[in-house]
Design a protein around this motif. Structure first.
Motif, mmCIF file in Angstrom:
data_model
loop_
_atom_site.group_PDB
_atom_site.id
_atom_site.type_symbol
_atom_site.label_atom_id
_atom_site.label_comp_id
_atom_site.label_asym_id
_atom_site.label_seq_id
_atom_site.Cartn_x
_atom_site.Cartn_y
_atom_site.Cartn_z
ATOM 1 N N GLY A 186 29.878 -46.414 87.644
ATOM 2 C CA GLY A 186 31.296 -46.366 87.301
ATOM 3 C C GLY A 186 31.636 -44.986 86.756
ATOM 4 O O GLY A 186 30.779 -44.101 86.668
ATOM 5 N N ASP A 187 32.889 -44.820 86.375
ATOM 6 C CA ASP A 187 33.364 -43.552 85.820
ATOM 7 C C ASP A 187 32.824 -43.397 84.388
ATOM 8 O O ASP A 187 33.192 -44.161 83.500
ATOM 9 N N ASP A 188 31.941 -42.399 84.192
ATOM 10 C CA ASP A 188 31.329 -42.267 82.856
ATOM 11 C C ASP A 188 32.285 -41.649 81.843
ATOM 12 O O ASP A 188 31.977 -41.531 80.667
ATOM 13 N N ASN A 189 33.477 -41.243 82.305
ATOM 14 C CA ASN A 189 34.458 -40.684 81.385
ATOM 15 C C ASN A 189 35.368 -41.768 80.807
ATOM 16 O O ASN A 189 36.230 -41.506 79.993
ATOM 17 N N ASP A 224 40.353 -38.161 73.066
ATOM 18 C CA ASP A 224 39.451 -37.056 73.395
ATOM 19 C C ASP A 224 38.493 -36.719 72.265
ATOM 20 O O ASP A 224 37.307 -36.507 72.482
ATOM 21 N N ALA A 266 34.443 -36.639 72.504
ATOM 22 C CA ALA A 266 33.696 -35.385 72.406
ATOM 23 C C ALA A 266 32.282 -35.607 71.913
ATOM 24 O O ALA A 266 31.345 -34.950 72.352
ATOM 25 N N ASP A 267 32.132 -36.552 71.015
ATOM 26 C CA ASP A 267 30.807 -36.774 70.450
ATOM 27 C C ASP A 267 29.957 -37.711 71.291
ATOM 28 O O ASP A 267 28.780 -37.897 71.033
ATOM 29 N N LEU A 290 30.014 -37.923 74.954
ATOM 30 C CA LEU A 290 29.734 -37.618 76.348
ATOM 31 C C LEU A 290 28.944 -36.331 76.522
ATOM 32 O O LEU A 290 29.233 -35.344 75.874
ATOM 33 N N PRO A 291 27.991 -36.303 77.447
ATOM 34 C CA PRO A 291 27.365 -35.033 77.791
ATOM 35 C C PRO A 291 28.345 -34.231 78.638
ATOM 36 O O PRO A 291 29.180 -34.792 79.335
ATOM 37 N N MET A 292 28.306 -32.913 78.539
ATOM 38 C CA MET A 292 29.199 -32.109 79.357
ATOM 39 C C MET A 292 28.424 -31.445 80.469
ATOM 40 O O MET A 292 27.349 -30.929 80.272
ATOM 41 N N ILE A 293 29.002 -31.501 81.637
ATOM 42 C CA ILE A 293 28.356 -30.869 82.780
ATOM 43 C C ILE A 293 29.138 -29.599 83.092
ATOM 44 O O ILE A 293 30.348 -29.640 83.206
ATOM 45 N N SER A 294 28.462 -28.498 83.167
ATOM 46 C CA SER A 294 29.191 -27.306 83.594
ATOM 47 C C SER A 294 28.417 -26.669 84.738
ATOM 48 O O SER A 294 27.499 -27.251 85.284
ATOM 49 N N GLY A 295 28.781 -25.456 85.086
ATOM 50 C CA GLY A 295 28.091 -24.795 86.182
ATOM 51 C C GLY A 295 29.015 -24.515 87.340
ATOM 52 O O GLY A 295 28.581 -24.263 88.452
ATOM 53 N N ASP A 296 30.339 -24.589 87.062
ATOM 54 C CA ASP A 296 31.288 -24.281 88.120
ATOM 55 C C ASP A 296 31.734 -22.843 88.039
ATOM 56 O O ASP A 296 32.044 -22.384 86.970
ATOM 57 N N MET A 324 26.071 -35.772 69.803
ATOM 58 C CA MET A 324 25.974 -34.317 70.048
ATOM 59 C C MET A 324 26.495 -33.980 71.448
ATOM 60 O O MET A 324 26.269 -34.687 72.414
ATOM 61 N N GLN A 333 26.248 -31.960 74.731
ATOM 62 C CA GLN A 333 25.120 -31.303 75.345
ATOM 63 C C GLN A 333 25.651 -30.669 76.621
ATOM 64 O O GLN A 333 26.530 -31.207 77.272
ATOM 65 N N LEU A 386 24.877 -29.253 80.297
ATOM 66 C CA LEU A 386 23.872 -29.185 81.335
ATOM 67 C C LEU A 386 24.399 -28.294 82.451
ATOM 68 O O LEU A 386 25.535 -28.426 82.858
ATOM 69 N N THR A 387 23.598 -27.411 82.936
ATOM 70 C CA THR A 387 24.015 -26.600 84.076
ATOM 71 C C THR A 387 23.088 -26.909 85.228
ATOM 72 O O THR A 387 21.882 -26.903 85.068
ATOM 73 N N ARG A 388 23.684 -27.198 86.355
ATOM 74 C CA ARG A 388 22.844 -27.528 87.503
ATOM 75 C C ARG A 388 23.248 -26.655 88.668
ATOM 76 O O ARG A 388 24.419 -26.430 88.906
ATOM 77 N N GLN A 398 31.656 -35.383 89.307
ATOM 78 C CA GLN A 398 32.594 -36.246 90.023
ATOM 79 C C GLN A 398 33.420 -35.389 90.979
ATOM 80 O O GLN A 398 34.179 -34.531 90.559
ATOM 81 N N ASN A 442 39.448 -39.056 85.497
ATOM 82 C CA ASN A 442 38.854 -38.822 86.819
ATOM 83 C C ASN A 442 39.601 -39.622 87.869
ATOM 84 O O ASN A 442 39.171 -40.704 88.261
#
Lengths: 842, 114
Positions: free
Chosen positions: A811-814, A829, A833-834, A836-842, B1, B3, B5-7, B34, B58
């Protein structure tokens, strides 16, 4: 990088005015090094709407964003300035010294706390910053009664906030009336009455002697007449004082009662130092409103980039909604101009008061006060601010035009007229923008900034847009979007006559491009009104707005709410239990809606088919709460149970809801049936409302609740049930065929030439001879009704589309829920913030 | 916390082309992200982030696809903010953009690099 040639601009203060200054400078600072000192622990935020900080969900009041500042090349130092050294042209903080070539003081003001004994005790607050709001909120949790000292604008705001926090609230004002600066005696009286009606106690002509304490905490107030009240908290809102201490210590000229003296260029007595906003004193006056501060900010930004703008004072007109009461005041509200005349209009029944101050010859409006109804404010204000002659006679300005016609005095504004006072945009600039190609509201906003502040001028901007387009010989377009040159009604006729069955056919024969989120759902709705096909058929599905696409109402976090039909609001205990069981099984939030149904919130997209499978097994069907379609027919219990009822309103309501369920229309539709004139079903607030009489049914049409409530009007009286249904069929189909997209029945009727009389001829007398056709169309609709959810569940191919991801069952983890009052709600929000893990790399 | 992650982006096969209705979108989870994939023409796909920056949900894959002039766009189903599908630009203010991703069709399968 600083070089010899860069000009160092330093700004002290990052409130609304300081921010506006930096914003006005953007893109013009290529040869400047700009630094701003910010003393609060966050960048500028919208202090004017501070009270909304108590709303749920908490609004985002931030104005200055660090990314913007970075993009504009502005350095932000989150420190307090402690000292200005004018000789060295340096500003000191506790950790550093910053050199400047030009310094701008935007230090604002602080709340004035009168020297009352006990003013510093625990439980005393001021109303100025987000920290103040947090402290008030926290303290309010353990308080029962609270007092606001000061009955001005801000004081009433604070009182409203306290009230909303569930505290018994008092307002204490020294002057004989509330809002003494803006409102006259009569207006003040009415305002007081309105505010008292809300349960707030108002003490005028009252001075506070002392704040009474117990163990160092507030426990009450004693007034100078010896009376006292109990309270655990006190909020001071007794005016503001300019923050001029830095300026004063550095030897800049300040006013006798405070404020940094400035000239027309907003320069202080030191030409390399400017002051703007509430810390600045122009011609002996502090402007405690944001709009004049914005004007100063723009003047200085312009001066520093080579322009010659000047500040020559500002209009102190105000229009606001205080605790739900409209209050407006403009120009010479107290008739201080020699020879001026006053004119009043009071409507004690509606609770409105209007005063106009007129020039001696009665030709011009010099000022005015409005309480209870500010709908004429912009018209009156522009007559005043542009010194225009009053069209017609001044009495027309005060007395409302008779309903259904009459002359509404609307003056044509001169080009110099200021239309948007937040952004200082004249009618001329708007007309120019329109001529330059900005021919809709978003483009005008973007191009001129008009309407981007408080938004109050948008209706006027719309009128000007239309007027200008007509002047340019352009037909005011009524086409629904760039893809079709037709109005909804024209499209409806085209589709009906040419018997198109898909959006593709309509687009190919009459449109351009690919369509959009405006025309696609509009055509989808027309097709559904005409043929009532399954809306998720492959060719229809991509046209639907998300609600129709997923047959549920999308909520703010992307989850949905589910509303099964409960016709007429009647439900068996068994079904009621099923709803509870389903809600429990899927952990849904439950809420009884305004239309007598039960709304289950928080369903994930992929859960919708599972939930509906359970509901359908228990005998429920789609409630169409997601569609622009018939929602509910609300009923009272009528003669079946009620000792006043004269007809069986519940049975009729259920019949009508069953008849019209699934009927797609330009806007959502609601109905109501009341069993007697006590009107417990509020039928006159609906698109169609029926009220029982001893002799039959009275049919009212074209009312609505919502943003602009309208009472429905009587179409026909004392009808038997068969005639009633016939008229309703005709009315609904006539509306569906001729209304604009998203046009409510009330607005449709307003625009219908000939109004109610004409509608009555069409529906009751069948003057157009289309009655039979309209009835037949409705009969067809009734015959083709199907429960969209039942159909969807029977089609495994369709179920795939309800998965959140096409490639995994996750499902939507957000989507994150937290618990409140024993049920779930979406996390805000800051709560997420506390988590959810944040995914970056864009 | 919190965190971070960079992928590194990789090509991933996501679904069949025919899993996506013509003129509609789907969401996919690719490399932890997503992604919204839109089928704007029979064989033309675009991919953006599924995250609507205005409403922080999303939901973009569930928006209506359309055109503004020659530009393919999607309107967020929540508050109808429109984004250029090719560039990710928010159409009313080009300083706001959403991430876009490469997408291709091979033997009827949809691949996304994210």
């Amino acid at each position: 990088m600083s070089t010899q040639n860069t000009h160092r601009l330093l700004v002290i203060g990052n409130g609304m005015v300081g921010h506006k200054f930096l914003e006005s400078l953007q893109n013009k600072t290529h040869n400047m090094e700009v630094t701003v000192l910010c003393e609060e622990p966050r960048l500028a935020y919208d202090r004017v709407h501070l009270t909304s900080y108590f709303d749920q969900p908490k609004p985002d009041l931030a104005m200055g964003r660090i990314e913007d500042y970075q993009a504009w090349g502005i350095r932000v130092v989150m420190e307090k300035a402690t000292h200005i050294d004018r000789e060295q042209k340096t500003v000191h903080t506790s950790t550093r010294a910053l050199k400047y070539d030009t310094l701008v003081l935007a230090t604002g003001s602080y709340p004035f706390v009168p020297p009352i004994q006990g003013k510093d005790a625990e439980g005393c607050f001021v109303y100025r910053t987000i920290e103040d709001m947090d402290a008030i909120y926290a303290y309010a949790q353990s308080s029962k009664e609270g007092v606001v000292i000061g009955g001005g604008l801000l004081g009433l705001e604070a009182a409203g906030a306290l009230k909303a926090l569930g505290i018994k609230t008092h307002v204490v004002e020294f002057a004989p009336r509330l809002m003494p600066v803006q409102v006259d005696e009569q207006g003040g009286k009415l305002l007081k009455k309105k505010i008292e009606n809300m349960g707030i106690t108002v003490h005028t002509s009252t001075a506070t002697q002392s704040i009474d304490l117990e163990n160092g905490k507030v426990k009450g107030l004693t007034f100078s007449d010896g009376k006292s009240i109990e309270a655990q908290m006190v909020i001071f809102s007794a005016g503001i004082r300019p923050r001029d201490e830095l300026a004063r210590a550095s030897g800049l000229e300040v006013g006798e009662r405070g404020g940094i003296t400035i000239n027309e260029a907003c320069q202080t007595s030191d030409p390399s130092i400017y002051a703007i906003g509430e810390c600045a004193l122009y011609k002996g006056r502090i402007y405690g409103l944001v709009a004049p501060g914005y004007t100063m900010a723009r003047v200085v930004a312009d001066q520093l980039t080579g322009g010659k703008s000047e500040f020559t004072g500002a209009d102190m007109s105000t229009k606001l909604k205080l605790l739900g009461v409209d209050v407006g005041s403009f120009g010479d509200a107290f008739a201080q101009t020699p020879g001026s005349e006053e004119m009043f209009f009071t409507d004690p029944l509606k609770g409105t008061y209007k005063k106009l101050v007129l020039s001696a010859d009665g030709k011009k409006v010099l000022g005015g006060v409005l309480v209870g109804d500010c709908s004429d404010y912009s018209n009156l204000h522009s007559l005043f601010s542009n010194a225009m002659d009053i069209p017609g006679g001044p009495e027309h300005l005060l007395v409302p035009a008779p309903a259904g016609g009459g002359t509404q005095v609307k003056a044509t504004l001169p080009m110099t007229a200021t239309v948007c006072s937040c952004e200082n945009v004249s009618k001329g600039s708007i007309c120019e923008a329109v001529m330059g190609g900005a021919q809709d509201i978003p483009s005008i906003k973007k191009c001129t900034k008009a309407g981007t502040g408080c938004g109050g001028c948008v209706p006027m901007v719309t009128d000007i847009l239309k007027e200008q387009l007509l002047l340019m010989g352009q037909e005011v377009s009524n086409s629904i979007c760039e893809h079709f040159d037709y109005s909804r009604q024209e499209l409806f006729d085209l589709i009906r006559i040419k018997e198109y069955r898909t959006f593709g056919e309509v687009l190919e024969n009459h449109g351009h491009g690919l369509g959009c989120e405006v025309c696609k759902p509009a055509v989808a709705s027309i097709l559904a009104s005409l043929y009532n096909e399954y809306i998720l058929k492959q060719e229809h599905a991509p046209l639907q707005d998300t609600n129709d696409r997923f047959l549920a109402n999308m909520q703010k976090d992307g989850t949905y709410s589910v509303v099964p039909r409960v016709a007429g609001g009647e439900i068996t205990p068994e079904k009621l239990i099923v709803l509870g069981e389903v809600a429990k099984k899927y952990n849904l939030y439950c809420k009884i809606t305004g239309g007598q149904r039960i709304d289950l919130f928080g369903a994930r997209q992929e859960e919708l088919p599972l939930i509906w499978a359970d509901l359908i097994a228990a005998g429920f069907e789609s409630g169409h709460a997601y569609g622009k379609s018939l929602r509910t027919v609300k009923t009272c219990v009528g003669e079946t149970w009620c000792r006043y009822g004269v007809q069986d309103s519940t049975t009729l309501g259920i019949k009508l809801e069953e008849r019209y369920k699934g009927l797609r229309s330009p806007h959502k539709l609601k109905g109501g049936v009341s069993g007697c004139t006590r009107e417990c079903a509020e039928a006159q607030g609906k698109d169609f409302g029926i009220i029982a009489t001893e002799k039959g049914w009275n049919l009212y049409v074209a009312g609505n609740g919502g943003m602009k409530p309208k009472h429905a009007q009587l179409l026909a009286a004392d009808l038997d049930e068969e005639t009633l249904v016939r008229y309703l069929d005709r009315f609904l189909m006539y509306y569906i065929r001729t209304a604009d997209r998203l046009q409510r029945t009330s607005v449709w009727l307003e625009k219908l030439e000939g109004g109610m009389d004409y509608l009555r001829k069409v529906i009751v007398e069948d003057s157009l001879g289309i009655g039979a056709e309209l009835e037949a169309a409705m009969v067809k609709h009734v015959g083709t009704y199907h429960c969209e959810w039942k159909e969807t569940l029977a089609n495994p191919e369709k179920m795939k589309h309800f998965r959140h991801f096409i490639n995994t069952d996750e499902g939507d983890d957000n989507v994150v829920m937290v618990e409140e009052r024993g049920q779930i709600r979406p996390a805000f929000d800051f709560e997420k913030a506390d988590l959810l893990p944040m995914i970056s790399g864009d | 916390m919190t965190q971070t992650l960079t992928r590194e982006a990789v090509w991933v096969q996501v679904c069949e082309l025919n899993d996506i209705l013509l003129h509609a979108g789907v969401a996919a989870k690719v490399n932890g992200k997503q992604i919204a994939i839109f089928r704007v023409e029979e064989n033309l796909l675009y991919a953006t982030s599924n995250f609507d920056p205005f409403t922080k949900a999303n939901v973009l894959s569930r928006g209506i696809i359309g055109t503004k002039g020659d530009v393919y766009k999607v309107a967020s189903p929540l508050l109808k903010h429109s984004f250029n599908l090719k560039t990710g630009e928010y159409l009313d203010d080009p300083t706001i953009t959403i991430p876009t991703y490469e997408v291709r069709v091979e033997d009827g399968k949809v691949w996304v690099k994210a």
